[in-house]
Write a protein that holds these residues in place. Sequence first.
Motif, PDB file in Angstrom:
ATOM      1  N   ASP A 125       0.813  -1.217   0.000  1.00  3.96           N
ATOM      2  CA  ASP A 125       0.000   0.000   0.000  1.00  3.96           C
ATOM      3  C   ASP A 125       0.845   1.264   0.000  1.00  3.96           C
ATOM      4  OD1 ASP A 125       1.008   0.088   2.560  1.00  3.96           O
ATOM      5  OD2 ASP A 125      -0.924  -0.081   3.577  1.00  3.96           O
ATOM      6  N   GLY A 126       2.174   1.100  -0.094  1.00  4.46           N
ATOM      7  CA  GLY A 126       3.071   2.249  -0.195  1.00  4.46           C
ATOM      8  C   GLY A 126       3.663   2.718   1.110  1.00  4.46           C
ATOM      9  N   ARG A 127       3.226   2.163   2.215  1.00  3.54           N
ATOM     10  CA  ARG A 127       3.789   2.569   3.501  1.00  3.54           C
ATOM     11  C   ARG A 127       5.253   2.148   3.593  1.00  3.54           C
ATOM     12  NH1 ARG A 127       0.170  -0.190   7.803  1.00  3.54           N
ATOM     13  NH2 ARG A 127       0.212  -1.793   6.164  1.00  3.54           N
ATOM     14  N   ILE A 128       6.068   3.018   4.148  1.00  4.90           N
ATOM     15  CA  ILE A 128       7.498   2.753   4.294  1.00  4.90           C
ATOM     16  C   ILE A 128       7.832   2.793   5.781  1.00  4.90           C
ATOM     17  CG2 ILE A 128       9.840   3.473   3.679  1.00  4.90           C
ATOM     18  CD1 ILE A 128       8.587   4.967   1.292  1.00  4.90           C
ATOM     19  N   ALA A 129       8.414   1.715   6.262  1.00  2.00           N
ATOM     20  CA  ALA A 129       8.770   1.647   7.684  1.00  2.00           C
ATOM     21  C   ALA A 129      10.251   1.362   7.839  1.00  2.00           C
ATOM     22  CB  ALA A 129       7.956   0.563   8.385  1.00  2.00           C
ATOM     23  N   CYS A 130      10.840   2.013   8.807  1.00  6.97           N
ATOM     24  CA  CYS A 130      12.229   1.743   9.180  1.00  6.97           C
ATOM     25  C   CYS A 130      12.227   1.119  10.565  1.00  6.97           C
ATOM     26  CB  CYS A 130      13.045   3.028   9.234  1.00  6.97           C
ATOM     27  SG  CYS A 130      13.043   3.968   7.724  1.00  6.97           S
ATOM     28  N   LEU A 135      22.551   3.234   6.214  1.00  7.57           N
ATOM     29  CA  LEU A 135      21.165   3.593   5.951  1.00  7.57           C
ATOM     30  C   LEU A 135      21.009   4.273   4.601  1.00  7.57           C
ATOM     31  CD1 LEU A 135      19.652   4.682   9.382  1.00  7.57           C
ATOM     32  CD2 LEU A 135      19.856   2.428   8.338  1.00  7.57           C
ATOM     33  N   ARG A 136      21.996   5.048   4.206  1.00  2.00           N
ATOM     34  CA  ARG A 136      21.940   5.624   2.862  1.00  2.00           C
ATOM     35  C   ARG A 136      22.062   4.527   1.806  1.00  2.00           C
ATOM     36  NH1 ARG A 136      26.561   9.399   2.386  1.00  2.00           N
ATOM     37  NH2 ARG A 136      25.604  10.027   0.412  1.00  2.00           N
ATOM     38  N   GLN A 137      22.920   3.552   2.066  1.00  2.00           N
ATOM     39  CA  GLN A 137      23.037   2.421   1.143  1.00  2.00           C
ATOM     40  C   GLN A 137      21.700   1.701   1.010  1.00  2.00           C
ATOM     41  OE1 GLN A 137      25.649   0.719  -0.478  1.00  2.00           O
ATOM     42  NE2 GLN A 137      27.532   1.657   0.253  1.00  2.00           N
ATOM     43  N   ALA A 138      20.999   1.531   2.106  1.00  2.00           N
ATOM     44  CA  ALA A 138      19.709   0.845   2.069  1.00  2.00           C
ATOM     45  C   ALA A 138      18.707   1.611   1.225  1.00  2.00           C
ATOM     46  CB  ALA A 138      19.183   0.663   3.490  1.00  2.00           C
ATOM     47  N   GLY A 139      18.650   2.921   1.428  1.00  2.00           N
ATOM     48  CA  GLY A 139      17.730   3.731   0.636  1.00  2.00           C
ATOM     49  C   GLY A 139      18.069   3.710  -0.840  1.00  2.00           C
ATOM     50  N   ALA A 140      19.366   3.815  -1.147  1.00  2.00           N
ATOM     51  CA  ALA A 140      19.794   3.822  -2.544  1.00  2.00           C
ATOM     52  C   ALA A 140      19.518   2.478  -3.208  1.00  2.00           C
ATOM     53  CB  ALA A 140      21.280   4.172  -2.627  1.00  2.00           C
ATOM     54  N   GLU A 200      16.397  10.448   1.988  1.00  2.00           N
ATOM     55  CA  GLU A 200      17.236  11.158   1.017  1.00  2.00           C
ATOM     56  C   GLU A 200      17.544  10.288  -0.190  1.00  2.00           C
ATOM     57  OE1 GLU A 200      18.544  13.979  -0.680  1.00  2.00           O
ATOM     58  OE2 GLU A 200      18.964  14.620   1.383  1.00  2.00           O
ATOM     59  N   GLU A 201      17.998   9.080   0.056  1.00  2.00           N
ATOM     60  CA  GLU A 201      18.407   8.202  -1.045  1.00  2.00           C
ATOM     61  C   GLU A 201      17.226   7.481  -1.678  1.00  2.00           C
ATOM     62  OE1 GLU A 201      21.342   8.109  -2.281  1.00  2.00           O
ATOM     63  OE2 GLU A 201      22.577   9.073  -0.750  1.00  2.00           O
ATOM     64  N   LEU A 202      16.154   7.305  -0.939  1.00  2.00           N
ATOM     65  CA  LEU A 202      14.985   6.599  -1.455  1.00  2.00           C
ATOM     66  C   LEU A 202      14.084   7.514  -2.283  1.00  2.00           C
ATOM     67  CD1 LEU A 202      13.576   3.829  -1.416  1.00  2.00           C
ATOM     68  CD2 LEU A 202      12.511   4.488   0.757  1.00  2.00           C
ATOM     69  N   GLU A 203      14.368   8.807  -2.227  1.00  7.80           N
ATOM     70  CA  GLU A 203      13.597   9.811  -2.952  1.00  7.80           C
ATOM     71  C   GLU A 203      12.137   9.829  -2.507  1.00  7.80           C
ATOM     72  OE1 GLU A 203      14.796  12.122  -4.511  1.00  7.80           O
ATOM     73  OE2 GLU A 203      16.702  11.518  -5.408  1.00  7.80           O
ATOM     74  N   VAL A 204      11.957   9.940  -1.201  1.00 10.45           N
ATOM     75  CA  VAL A 204      10.626  10.132  -0.642  1.00 10.45           C
ATOM     76  C   VAL A 204      10.708  11.272   0.365  1.00 10.45           C
ATOM     77  CG1 VAL A 204       9.940   7.736  -0.949  1.00 10.45           C
ATOM     78  CG2 VAL A 204      10.982   8.444   1.213  1.00 10.45           C
ATOM     79  N   ASP A 205       9.564  11.828   0.688  1.00  9.48           N
ATOM     80  CA  ASP A 205       9.521  12.835   1.735  1.00  9.48           C
ATOM     81  C   ASP A 205       9.712  12.162   3.088  1.00  9.48           C
ATOM     82  OD1 ASP A 205       9.022  14.812  -0.135  1.00  9.48           O
ATOM     83  OD2 ASP A 205       6.836  14.594   0.032  1.00  9.48           O
ATOM     84  N   PRO A 209      15.849   8.517   9.826  1.00 13.87           N
ATOM     85  CA  PRO A 209      14.982   8.369   8.649  1.00 13.87           C
ATOM     86  C   PRO A 209      15.317   9.354   7.533  1.00 13.87           C
ATOM     87  CG  PRO A 209      13.678   8.267  10.655  1.00 13.87           C
ATOM     88  CD  PRO A 209      15.064   8.672  11.062  1.00 13.87           C
ATOM     89  N   MET A 210      15.902  10.508   7.873  1.00 14.65           N
ATOM     90  CA  MET A 210      16.315  11.453   6.835  1.00 14.65           C
ATOM     91  C   MET A 210      17.337  10.822   5.893  1.00 14.65           C
ATOM     92  SD  MET A 210      16.666  15.025   8.999  1.00 14.65           S
ATOM     93  CE  MET A 210      17.313  15.977   7.620  1.00 14.65           C
ATOM     94  N   LEU A 211      18.212   9.969   6.428  1.00 14.43           N
ATOM     95  CA  LEU A 211      19.233   9.327   5.598  1.00 14.43           C
ATOM     96  C   LEU A 211      18.592   8.412   4.566  1.00 14.43           C
ATOM     97  CD1 LEU A 211      21.835   8.333   8.361  1.00 14.43           C
ATOM     98  CD2 LEU A 211      21.703  10.458   7.048  1.00 14.43           C
ATOM     99  N   ILE A 212      17.588   7.668   4.995  1.00 16.54           N
ATOM    100  CA  ILE A 212      16.908   6.747   4.089  1.00 16.54           C
ATOM    101  C   ILE A 212      16.048   7.514   3.094  1.00 16.54           C
ATOM    102  CG2 ILE A 212      15.162   4.931   3.982  1.00 16.54           C
ATOM    103  CD1 ILE A 212      16.280   3.975   6.709  1.00 16.54           C
TER     104      ILE A 212
END
Length: 723
Positions: free
Chosen positions: A55-60, A133-138, A81-86, A76-79
């Motif tokens: 459903d689009g929810r993103i959880a860390c 965490l940035r690696q995970a988002g990317a 940033e790289e995941l391209e979400v607010d 969460p800002m680190l993720i």
Amino acid sequence: MSVAASVTRRQFVLISGAVGGALVLGVALRRRQQVVQGGAPARGTLNAYVRIEPDGRIACVMPKVEMGQGVFTSLPMLIAEELEVDLAAITVEAAPPDPAVYGFAVDPAAPEGIERDQSTGTSLSIIQCWTPLRQAGASARLMLIQAAAKRWRVPADTCHAQHGEVMHAASGRRLTYGALAAAAAALPVPAAPPLKAAKDFRLIGRATPRRDTPSKVDGSALFGIDVRPPNSKVALIALSPVEGGTILELASDAALAVRGVRQVVNEADVIAVVADDTWAAMKGMKALAPRWNDGPNAAVQQAAIVADLEAAAHEAGAVAASKGKLEEAAAHTTTHVDAVYHQPFLAHATLEPMNCTVDWREGECEIWVGTQASDRAVAKLAALGLKPEQIRLHSHLIGGGFGRRLEVDGIVLAARIARHVQGPVRVLWSREQDIQHDRYRPYYVDRLSASLDARGMPVTWRHTIAGAGLWALYYGEETVKNGVDLDAITSAADLAYPLENLEVRFVRRDPPGVPTGWWRGVGPTRSVFAVESFMDELAAAARQDPVRYRRALLKEPRMRAVLDLAADRAGWGTALPAGSGRGVSIQFAFGSYLAQVAEVAVNAQGQVRVERVVCAMDCGQVVNPDGVRAQLEGGVTFGTSAVLGNEITIANGRVEQSNFNDFPSLRMSEAPRVEVHLAAGGESPGGVGETGTSCVAAALCNAIYAATGKRVRTLPVSRGLHA
């Protein structure tokens, strides 16, 4: 798919897999090489997860706990940033206690043999999470793009991600992350996902309001002390006033006669009154009127502890650092400076007193608590016959940790009480029990001496530290190498000043009958006071300006830069009213460079008021400037309280202080104005949370000297200034 290779604790792992249609990325917090493998998440190899639901929810799932330092915003800002979400698109879930999955190396410089640790402390959260965490988002972003490209049958490089969607510019097609999650989970994880350059950051480096502020303002935030499981009772505890003592006599019948009191629990060294509510438990404890057998520590006295440390500071001890030829160098000097500094036992006195809610059932135990070390709590509960799989621990917001909740004694005590109670029980400490049964920052005695050349610059530097060995306390005697406690010598053995002839020694003295532990600022909180106070004394002996004196010794450009910035913004050298003075202190600690200038006023009665503290910091790449400023403001305030009037003293084995009347915190009207100036830096982030506390003591005391001509070598100032 199965994980094909074993993973060591020195490696960092990214693993993805389809779990209920979600894209799950696991991140191990490591600083060494990465190992990328496809397959379902294997238990024991992950530390943190990014989960994208259909459903689009993103959880860390975060291995770090929120105790006011802002990690539920900055991480969460680190993720994002790289995941391209607010940032608002990401929710945070506290990780369960499982060091095999969520643990990380305590410190890359720590001795081998220390296992993974799931604690939050030592200002390591951003340092450890910055790359993983940035690696995970990317990685998640690339996998989602690849899934979309495969569905559209277009090259992946013609697609891009933005605001939680993957877009194909040429055709105008787009799909949400949720619609792509299951397909993306079936793809292999990119081996080395490229990370954004700093110039492309949208979130990192931007002042971002704390996400937990609204709930804390409106009262909906749930701290450990707020937990109310259905049908829960309240237990107020009391511990022996002397460490190691046991109960001698109880008026149980009188306590049980109090309306609302249901039970009295006697565990010999801890007792509890179990009641329907807090007020009934308090009345019941008063009626219980416990009397104690003080045990073997009844004769412990403050004066004897201090005398032993003073004597220890003259012993040879263990060599923590040594270079140059001190005797030969000193023979050619004419000026010698000696000083001895005393720093007292300190309590944490967190705003939220110690508490823990436990439901002990047959074959299982459920716990609700705010803790900095959930894995340590689970491990300690093995002593009560519980296995990790029998324990379910819920981590809650913490109303002040400062190192106190790195200890899990309160959780173990709560479980011991809960064994005797039917149903959930909220185990509470009164403020008096909290202050009188802390794990105190140890008392330290530091003896320093230096020889100066004709220009007044130090040719030799000797420093002996006498105090407790906290590293061994937390991680075991086997982790202590050559008798040197790593915590005690931090910021002493690794001076910011590149002196050619120095020797630093450590003499271990664990105080009898006084439990000790880490306090906000850990090693630097004690070392920086001694080092920077003594450096000020050398400047005075050389009749030189304290800022220029330090600058002449420094070689590191980043350290010089923050010193210059702090001095400039503080107006160093400009006139102040009579009875006022400025003092400076610098440090390299927790991976960050910090300089502070304190401005104080001292009246005719010797009362000190701290007017202003100017902080200049280079912590590398700043994730959330608003968070950095808040941390420095809070750290300075916390440290100032301790410097001006806090100490724990021991008489007949008992802690003499009991509440904020004799262990005061700064009132709002007493708090200094704190100014924070951040130096631009593109290096990997350093730590921030404890820096302000560990630097401020020397700056304040050096300012007092500038105002009065009197050196404060014994803390707190209320004692040392009038000694």
